[in-house]
Each structure stands twice: as structure tokens, then as C-alpha cells.
Design an enzyme around this catalytic site. Structure first.
Site, PDB file in Angstrom:
ATOM      1  N   SER A 178    -113.861   1.568  38.614  1.00 39.05           N
ATOM      2  CA  SER A 178    -115.469   0.355  38.493  1.00 39.05           C
ATOM      3  C   SER A 178    -115.728   0.226  39.667  1.00 39.05           C
ATOM      4  O   SER A 178    -117.255   0.032  39.897  1.00 39.05           O
ATOM      5  CB  SER A 178    -115.321  -0.962  37.613  1.00 39.05           C
ATOM      6  OG  SER A 178    -114.265  -1.188  39.135  1.00 39.05           O
ATOM      7  N   HIS A 206    -116.184   1.927  31.932  1.00 36.16           N
ATOM      8  CA  HIS A 206    -117.724   2.396  32.771  1.00 36.16           C
ATOM      9  C   HIS A 206    -117.665   3.562  31.652  1.00 36.16           C
ATOM     10  O   HIS A 206    -118.233   4.579  32.542  1.00 36.16           O
ATOM     11  CB  HIS A 206    -117.034   2.659  34.246  1.00 36.16           C
ATOM     12  CG  HIS A 206    -117.008   0.687  34.703  1.00 36.16           C
ATOM     13  ND1 HIS A 206    -118.386   0.474  35.290  1.00 36.16           N
ATOM     14  CD2 HIS A 206    -116.157   0.367  34.424  1.00 36.16           C
ATOM     15  CE1 HIS A 206    -117.953  -0.927  35.106  1.00 36.16           C
ATOM     16  NE2 HIS A 206    -116.778  -0.823  35.214  1.00 36.16           N
ATOM     17  N   LYS A 237    -121.198  -2.846  28.972  1.00 37.16           N
ATOM     18  CA  LYS A 237    -121.009  -2.806  30.472  1.00 37.16           C
ATOM     19  C   LYS A 237    -122.508  -1.480  29.307  1.00 37.16           C
ATOM     20  O   LYS A 237    -123.313  -2.348  28.905  1.00 37.16           O
ATOM     21  CB  LYS A 237    -120.075  -1.662  30.483  1.00 37.16           C
ATOM     22  CG  LYS A 237    -119.140  -2.221  31.125  1.00 37.16           C
ATOM     23  CD  LYS A 237    -119.070  -2.775  32.158  1.00 37.16           C
ATOM     24  CE  LYS A 237    -117.380  -3.807  32.346  1.00 37.16           C
ATOM     25  NZ  LYS A 237    -117.862  -4.691  33.223  1.00 37.16           N
TER      26      LYS A 237
END
Ligand code: PLP
Length: 381
Positions: A178, A206, A237
Site C-alpha cells: 500500500s 490494492h 479502494k
């Protein structure tokens, strides 16, 4: 009389350039955001596909609000769930290619719930040294033995696995890190885990919506999903929504429903949040061009930074760190960017060891946005 007071600690943080300030928005998360009265180009959100303000997601959430109301009213195990929660679990299961999936209220709750639930006292946990704070906290809540291996270093991990006398072993890694934006070697981690009879817990926060046509790292590396792989992730995200999940075998997921404390003892997500996540998964299936645009933006930004002399890799991930030697320097650069209409946050210890500007690229960015960012950065250093 005793007075609870942290003023001197706050002063120390200020002196060390480590004091955080909150920068609230006056608008949706988009390509540009209004904060502190100024409109800034947004390179700070993990909204990699620009879905946080997507009309389809908003519509889906509104419909669910009308049908199910706002609050969930109870934990999922009582009456907090809805048919939309169940639908999201089904969608997540097929998106991730597993037998089952379970929702959590956030990615943080997924890691702090699932890790201690799965890794009991019989286990040893092997955790990458750069794993996210939510993994670290999940590990802290587990009675398992903990071994920290050097970042993405399988040559360090292997002897730790081979020497371990624990009956059960769980290797935990982020797939896309991240704060560094590099990619764990999932293929060889799977091989190593097979060799030493370990399970692999992948935090795909991610990678979901980014790698493997949006399906994440298991699809990206083309590894076979087995009962020994747990794919944790978050809808917050690239999927532009909120909530976390663990996708795995039916046995693992059923066990989590019965043991993960952050799931059992916390009110469920609103149905509207689950509906937006369903819409996000559908969007990714229907709009491969969004992922292409994201990849083009990522590579354009990385190439432009390299051309200006920044030590940046060509990883196909939207997290691009520009590392500096001091917190003071990184704060100065971030402030220069803000003065030039760009928001790319300074990330400092203890979040990371080395202070950095963390650039987040989105499919919503235009080529001129990226040029402006790179030129301004280059003029500010
Ligand atoms: C690698 C990683 N795991 C988990 C999380 C937590 O996810 P969420 O924001 O949904 O709580 C984050 C968020 O910062 C993350 O970067």
C-alpha cells in the site's frame, strides 16, 4: 488532581514534523477535490477506477436505501444482513474464484477479525515486514507465534518456514504493497507454501480492481485457488465503496462466520454500501476500458517520473512513492504541490519508515493532470 493531557506529546510531534492534520473535503471524491477552500487535482485517493462518485454506484445505493433503510440495526449474525449482503458475497465469490466469501465492515475489520480467528495457538504466522497496520494488528490479536520476514524476500522466508516446528503455518502478505506499490511474488509464495504445508493469506486491498482484469493477484499470477489460499480484500479502494471481505474455501468462510469477532460483535454494513459494491463488481466486468485507462495512466506517470530522474519502478500499480530523506522535506514538497493546485499527501513515520509523497493514480486522471503533477514535483525538489 490528575488531568489527562497530551499537549507535550503533541508539541513533540510538531517539532519532529510528524503532526497529522485532517484535510476534509467539501465535494465527492473525484479527479479534483475541494479542500481548505481550494480545488486541487486529486492524487491522494485509492479510488483507482474513479468509482467513488460513479452514477451507477450512487443509484444502486439510493435504491437500497429506499428498500432497506439506512442503518443495519444489528450484527450480521443477528438481523443486520439483507439479501443485498448475501448477493455481494455471491458476487465476491465468483469475482475471486473461491468457494465462498464473507463480508466485514472494512478491510481493517477483515484483517483484525480473520487473522486471529484463523491463526490460533497451534499456528505460526509468517508476515512480510512491510505489511499494513491492519495485518500487524490482526497478528497482535492472534496467540500464534510470529515470524517477520524481510520485505518480499522468499530467500529469508524459506528457512523460517523450514525451521518452524508449528503444526500449522500461515504466511501473510499484501499483494500490492500500500505504501510502496510493489507486487509480492504471489506465484513463488504459493510454491513455497505448498512445499512447507503452509496456508497463504493475501491482502488484495490494492490489487482488487487493478490487477488480473480487476480480479486481483491470484488471477494476475494465474495461480490455482486452493483451500490453502485466503483472498482478503476491500471494497473501499478501486471498487469505490466501503467494506472488506475474506474469500476462501467454504470451510474457512463458515469458520469465520462463527469466530471472527469483528464480524460477530459489530453492526453490519448498511445495505446501501453493499449495493454500491455489487454495482462496482458489475461495472468492472462491463467496463474493461476503465482498467486499460488506469494502466495507461499508471505507465504514463511512471515513465514521466523516470524521465525527470525520479527513482521509480515500472510496476503496473497505481501507488507510486517518491521517497525523501526527512519528514520536513516531504512536508515542504507536499505544501509546494498544494500551492500549485495538486494534492499528493506526505506520508511519514510511523506509517512508513522513510517519508514519502504517495501518488495515487486513477483512471479518472487526464494526461495533462499527470504532466502537471510530474512537472510541479520536478520543480519543487
Ligand atoms: C493493504 C491494506 N489492507 C487493509 C486496509 C484496510 O482497508 P479499509 O480501508 O477498507 O479498512 C488498507 C487500507 O488502507 C490497506 O492499504
Amino acid at each position: 488532581m490528575f488531568q489527562l493531557n497530551y499537549d507535550s506529546e503533541i508539541e513533540a510531534l510538531k517539532r519532529e514534523n510528524l503532526l497529522r492534520i485532517v484535510r476534509d473535503r467539501d465535494c465527492p471524491v473525484e479527479r479534483t477535490i475541494i479542500t481548505g477552500g481550494s480545488r486541487l487535482l486529486n492524487f491522494s485517493s485509492n479510488d483507482y477506477l474513479g468509482l467513488a462518485s460513479n452514477a451507477g454506484l450512487i443509484e444502486a445505493a439510493k435504491k437500497a436505501l429506499d428498500s432497506f433503510g439506512h442503518g443495519a440495526g444489528a450484527s450480521r449474525l443477528l438481523s443486520g444482513g439483507s439479501s443485498i449482503h448475501a448477493l455481494l458475497e455471491e458476487k465476491t465469490t465468483s469475482f475471486k474464484g473461491t468457494e465462498k466469501a464473507v463480508l466485514f465492515n472494512s478491510g481493517y475489520a477483515a484483517n483484525t477479525g480473520a487473522i486471529p480467528a484463523l491463526a490460533d495457538g497451534r499456528f505460526a504466522i509468517f508476515s512480510d515486514e512491510l505489511n499494513h497496520a491492519s495485518i500487524v494488528d490482526g497478528c497482535r490479536l492472534s496467540p500464534a507465534k510470529k515470524c517477520i520476514y524481510k520485505h518480499n524476500d522468499l530467500n529469508h522466508l524459506e528457512p523460517l518456514l523450514s525451521k518452524s516446528r508449528s503444526a500449522y503455518k500461515l504466511v501473510i502478505t499484501e499483494s500490492v504493497f500500500s505504501m510502496d506499490g510493489d507486487i509480492a511474488d504471489i506465484y513463488n509464495l504459493v510454491v513455497l507454501c505448498d512445499k512447507y504445508g503452509a496456508a497463504l493469506y493475501i491482502d488484495d486491498a490494492h490489487a482488487t480492481g487493478v490487477l488480473g482484469n480487476g480480479r486481483g493477484s491470484v488471477a494476475h499470477f494465474n495461480v490455482v485457488q486452493t483451500n490453502n489460499i485466503i483472498q482478503m480484500g476491500t471494497y473501499s479502494k478501486a471498487l469505490g465503496s466501503v467494506g472488506g471481505f475474506a474469500a476462501a474455501s467454504a470451510s474457512v468462510v463458515d469458520y469465520l462466520f462463527n469466530t471472527a469477532r469483528t464480524l460477530m460483535y459489530s453492526t453490519a454494513l448498511p445495505a446501501s454500501a453493499a449495493a454500491a459494491s455489487v454495482a462496482a463488481i458489475d461495472y468492472i466486468g462491463a467496463h474493461p476500458e476503465a482498467l486499460t485507462r488506469l494502466r495507461e495512466n499508471i505507465m504514463a506517470c511512471r515513465r514521466m517520473l523516470i524521465a525527470k530522474g525520479f527513482p521509480v519502478t515500472l510496476d503496473e500499480t497505481p501507488v507510486i512513492p517518491i521517497v525523501f530523506s526527512s519528514a520536513k522535506e516531504v512536508l515542504h514538497i507536499s505544501q509546494c504541490l498544494i500551492e500549485n493546485g495538486i494534492y499528493a499527501p506526505a506520508v511519514r513515520p510511523p506509517t512508513v519508515k522513510t517519508p514519502r509523497i504517495r501518488i495515487s493514480i486513477s483512471a479518472a486522471h487526464k494526461k495533462e493532470d499527470i504532466e502537471r503533477l510530474v512537472n510541479t514535483l520536478s520543480e519543487s525538489v
